[in-house]
Write an enzyme that holds these catalytic residues in place. Structure first.
Site, PDB file in Angstrom:
ATOM      1  N   ASP A 102       0.839  -1.200   0.000  1.00  0.00           N
ATOM      2  CA  ASP A 102       0.000   0.000   0.000  1.00  0.00           C
ATOM      3  C   ASP A 102       0.874   1.250   0.000  1.00  0.00           C
ATOM      4  O   ASP A 102       2.057   1.210   0.348  1.00  0.00           O
ATOM      5  CB  ASP A 102      -0.867  -0.023   1.275  1.00  0.00           C
ATOM      6  CG  ASP A 102      -2.156   0.762   1.111  1.00  0.00           C
ATOM      7  OD1 ASP A 102      -2.265   1.533   0.147  1.00  0.00           O
ATOM      8  OD2 ASP A 102      -3.049   0.602   1.967  1.00  0.00           O
ATOM      9  N   ASP A 160     -11.026   1.769  -2.307  1.00  0.00           N
ATOM     10  CA  ASP A 160     -11.480   1.416  -0.958  1.00  0.00           C
ATOM     11  C   ASP A 160     -13.002   1.340  -0.936  1.00  0.00           C
ATOM     12  O   ASP A 160     -13.590   0.757  -0.031  1.00  0.00           O
ATOM     13  CB  ASP A 160     -11.020   2.481   0.048  1.00  0.00           C
ATOM     14  CG  ASP A 160      -9.570   2.265   0.455  1.00  0.00           C
ATOM     15  OD1 ASP A 160      -8.989   1.246   0.049  1.00  0.00           O
ATOM     16  OD2 ASP A 160      -9.018   3.122   1.165  1.00  0.00           O
TER      17      ASP A 160
HETATM   18  C1  GLA Z   1      -5.752   1.780   2.666  1.00  0.00           C
HETATM   19  C2  GLA Z   1      -6.129   0.628   1.759  1.00  0.00           C
HETATM   20  C3  GLA Z   1      -7.147  -0.253   2.456  1.00  0.00           C
HETATM   21  C4  GLA Z   1      -6.592  -0.758   3.753  1.00  0.00           C
HETATM   22  C5  GLA Z   1      -6.156   0.420   4.613  1.00  0.00           C
HETATM   23  C6  GLA Z   1      -5.407  -0.029   5.839  1.00  0.00           C
HETATM   24  O1  GLA Z   1      -6.815   2.649   2.838  1.00  0.00           O
HETATM   25  O2  GLA Z   1      -6.625   1.107   0.554  1.00  0.00           O
HETATM   26  O3  GLA Z   1      -7.504  -1.336   1.634  1.00  0.00           O
HETATM   27  O4  GLA Z   1      -5.521  -1.612   3.495  1.00  0.00           O
HETATM   28  O5  GLA Z   1      -5.292   1.282   3.892  1.00  0.00           O
HETATM   29  O6  GLA Z   1      -5.028   1.034   6.602  1.00  0.00           O
END
Ligand code: GLA
Length: 730
Positions: free
Chosen positions: A472, A541
């Site tokens: 990420d 997300d």
């Molecule tokens: C980001 C990612 C999510 C999750 C969160 C964890 O927002 O896009 O899928 O992994 O971080 O903090």
């Protein structure tokens, strides 16, 4: 006659005579099975683009108008890679300030080399050279015959006594010539990625760019479609689809000039990035990947998908992906080892290949219990995971599934041990307050020590038999300053991406096939520069199934289904589990749901879905995509995948916010073999549910299905309902 004018003419004649003495070489054709890009050297030795479009015959290529005339009023408009500072009148492809301060570049043809790799790939390198300064520009083209895709990039080098400065460096310059141009772009924001917008390009310059550094496609993506004459449909119209392989600041410039020619200039964004290039080193631009279709957007997408899967656009594109259960929306950062053990058990029960542990597993002095602390301290939290990662890997192994883990190795929270240990590793301006976003800052990947740190973080996890990484990166670069670079900050943005690619390259050397998901606080890193190293990317997300129809639809223009991580979640529990599942199943299916909370019927349904998905995944992942009805054009959406042998297909129908008594019209399928007969079976039915589609259980010829079509919705077209049909040739 004015004497100065005569003298000027004589000088000019003296300069161009040697060039005129040479006979220009024959046109250079860069071609695939259905595309020709023709470059022609003019009588003045400059290189011109004389054609780009549907493939031409050899005879017709000879008939293309020669470049010129080269008159005193305006330079010929279609120079292939326009240098700034000499006779250019529009947006240039390249601008070089020479070591002596001269800001003008001229490029004459030097030579061309072509080579063939196997029967599918032809590479062409056109060498251009400044007649006065020792600067060389190499235009590279890799033409993939069967996929009808051309990948092009540019290399700049010189032998001047001191460094030169590059202030513009497009990957390519391509032209189209038509009465009208319709540009489709993808734009958005967090949780609303990949919105399609189409607009007409009119006279002047339109720029789509990113200055966000590490989370470049947050607002815009480096991918686009241009339709000629009129907006393209899925099945008709001429369209160029292109995408820049760069995980950093990008710039897509579109300029319609006085002759209504469209110049397209994709490349790294030169914003704050004047590049000082020492002698004998190469500046290599990112690749620009494009295709050209005369039969609409659908074919353009299929070309890009096939290229991505088969030609290294995405890692192991033809290999199976892992279905998974993620714990993020179930637990967020609040979990214990026994809780995870039981979730791993749930994953196995569901039948998926992998359990993915998300954020929240690390940090001891500053435990990662929310996004405010811990980033940078990649040791398992001793309270939550007393037996470390090894224990979870063991639990998964016992359950006969793989174990994967989330990392965000490029970032740091001020509340972390890393922050106090290595303040010099962080990108931030001196004498200014830190600019936090999600309570975090970005590490400086220009610094080789940071590169080692990121590499070692991921390598450390992988050496514990972790079988999957979700990588990420939740923030952009602001307050940009590299303590490592010191006084000269202008390489910061480019150096960052190069540093990132170095780390990913090293990891790929050691772990060539380990599946990794690319994530950037959702889908803010969606480009083929990164996808070389990743098997898939997190598209958003936002996992609300209604929104996901649009988001996945948008990304599917450029990226194949096996790269689109799509999970069934509880983001919007108002949607039925079936609707959520049917939407996720159009991409790379995963789950991020508390399986134990599903009803017995829902569990049975999901287990069956996972089995069916595994059976159908070769079609969804490797098949051709046909978009049948767009969510941008109506409430009833449909798309389908067909395998190459045209034996198996899967069709998806989604009713979005349909109106009361909205008419349901049969959907004409595409991509089938008209002569074959296909048995149609509705799948993804809840236990005990009977199909309400008349086609269920029937057999039709491909011809019938493509000419008459079938209903992909029940007669009432109820809001937020869906159907999935499997088609199998007899
Ligand atoms: C980001 C990612 C999510 C999750 C969160 C964890 O927002 O896009 O899928 O992994 O971080 O903090």
């Amino acid at each position: 006659m004015n004497l100065r004018f005569v003298y000027g003419c004589l000088l000019l004649f003296a300069r161009i005579t040697p060039a005129l003495a040479q006979t220009p070489p024959p046109p250079i054709a860069i071609e695939t099975e259905h595309i020709s890009l023709v470059l022609t050297v003019g009588g003045n030795q400059k290189l011109y683009q004389t054609y780009l479009g549907a493939k031409l015959t050899e005879a017709d290529k000879q008939l293309l108008p020669k470049p010129g005339p080269f008159d005193a009023y305006a330079p010929a408009p279609n120079e292939a890679y326009v240098p700034a500072g000499t006779d250019n009148l529009f947006e240039p492809a390249i601008r070089v300030v020479h070591a002596d301060g001269n800001p003008g570049l001229a490029l004459a043809f030097a030579d061309v080399k072509t080579s063939q790799t196997g029967d599918n790939l032809t590479t062409t390198t056109v060498h251009l050279r400044d007649p006065v300064y020792p600067v060389d520009v190499l235009l590279h083209f890799a033409a993939y015959q069967k996929e009808d895709v051309i990948k092009t990039w540019t290399e700049i080098k010189h032998r001047e006594k001191k460094p030169v400065v590059l202030t513009q460096y497009a990957s390519a310059m391509l032209r189209l010539h038509a009465p009208h141009y319709w540009l489709t772009q993808l734009h958005g924001d967090w949780a609303s990625e990949a919105k399609e917008t189409q607009s007409e390009l009119t006279s002047g310059l339109k720029v789509i760019d990113s200055k966000l550094g590490t989370r470049p496609s947050w607002y815009h993506t480096p991918s686009f479609l241009v339709a000629l004459d009129k907006p393209a449909t899925e099945t008709s119209g001429e369209v160029l689809a292109g995408t820049l392989a760069w995980t950093g600041n990008f710039r897509l410039a579109f300029e319609v000039d006085n002759l209504n020619t469209l110049r397209m200039l994709p490349g790294i964004n030169p914003y704050a990035s004047e590049y000082t290039l020492p002698a004998n080193q190469s500046f290599v631009t990112p690749e620009f990947i494009f295709t050209y279709s005369t039969t609409g957007k659908g074919q353009a997408s299929r070309n890009l998908h096939r290229w991505a899967r088969r030609q290294g656009g995405t890692l192991d594109g033809t290999q199976p992906r892992l279905t998974l259960l993620n714990n993020w929306e179930t637990t967020y950062a609040k979990f214990t080892e026994p809780r995870l053990d039981s979730l791993i058990g749930d994953a196995a029960k569901l039948g998926v290949d992998l359990f993915l542990l998300d954020d929240g597993w690390f940090g001891n002095k500053f435990p990662r219990n929310n996004d405010k602390a811990g980033l940078g301290d990649w040791q398992p939290n001793k309270t939550k995971l007393p037996n470390g990662i090894g224990h979870l890997v063991q639990t998964a192994t016992k359950a006969d599934i793989k174990f994967g883990i989330w990392v965000e190795p490029e970032a740091v929270n001020p509340k972390s041990e890393l922050y106090s240990k290595h303040p010099d590793w962080i990108l931030r301006l001196p004498k200014r307050p830190e600019d936090l976003s999600r309570s975090q800052l970005v590490l400086d990947l220009n610094n080789p020590k940071v590169q080692d740190f990121v590499y070692n973080t991921v390598d450390g996890l992988l050496s514990q038999n972790v079988g999957y990484i979700k990588w990420d990166n939740c923030r952009m670069i602001t307050n940009a300053y590299s303590q490592y670079l010191g006084k000269d900050q202008s390489h910061l943005y480019i150096g960052y991406v190069q540093g990132l690619y170095k780390v990913l390259g090293r990891l790929r050397q050691k772990y060539p096939h380990l599946p990794m998901m690319l994530c950037a606080g959702g889908g803010s890193r969606a480009d083929y520069g990164a996808l070389k190293y990743f098997t898939e990317f997190w598209t958003s997300d936002n996992t609300d199934a209604f929104e996901r129809v649009f988001i996945q639809w948008g990304f599917l223009n450029f990226f194949p289904a096996n790269t689109l991580a799509s999970h069934v979640t509880n983001w919007n529990p108002q949607h039925t589990l079936k609707f959520r599942t049917d939407v996720a199943m159009m991409g790379k299916l995963g789950y991020d749901i508390d399986v134990a909370k599903l009803s017995a019927d829902e569990q049975q349904f999901s287990q069956q879905v996972v089995k069916d998905y595994k059976r159908l995944s070769p079609v969804i992942w490797q098949g051709d995509l046909f978009r049948l009805r767009s969510p941008y054009e109506g409430n009833q959406v449909a798309l389908m995948y067909v395998d190459e042998a045209q034996r198996n297909a899967v069709a998806f129908g989604y009713n979005l916010h349909t109106r009361f008594h909205e008419a349901v019209i049969p959907v004409k399928l595409q991509g089938l073999d008209p002569a074959k007969r296909y048995k149609v079976t509705e799948i993804n039915l809840m236990p005990g549910q009977k199909s309400d589609l008349p086609a269920h259980g029937q057999t039709y010829s491909g011809d019938y299905l493509m000419k008459v079509g079938l209903l992909l919705s029940d007669g009432e077209a109820k809001q937020l309902t869906s159907h999935v049909l499997e088609l199998t040739a007899e």
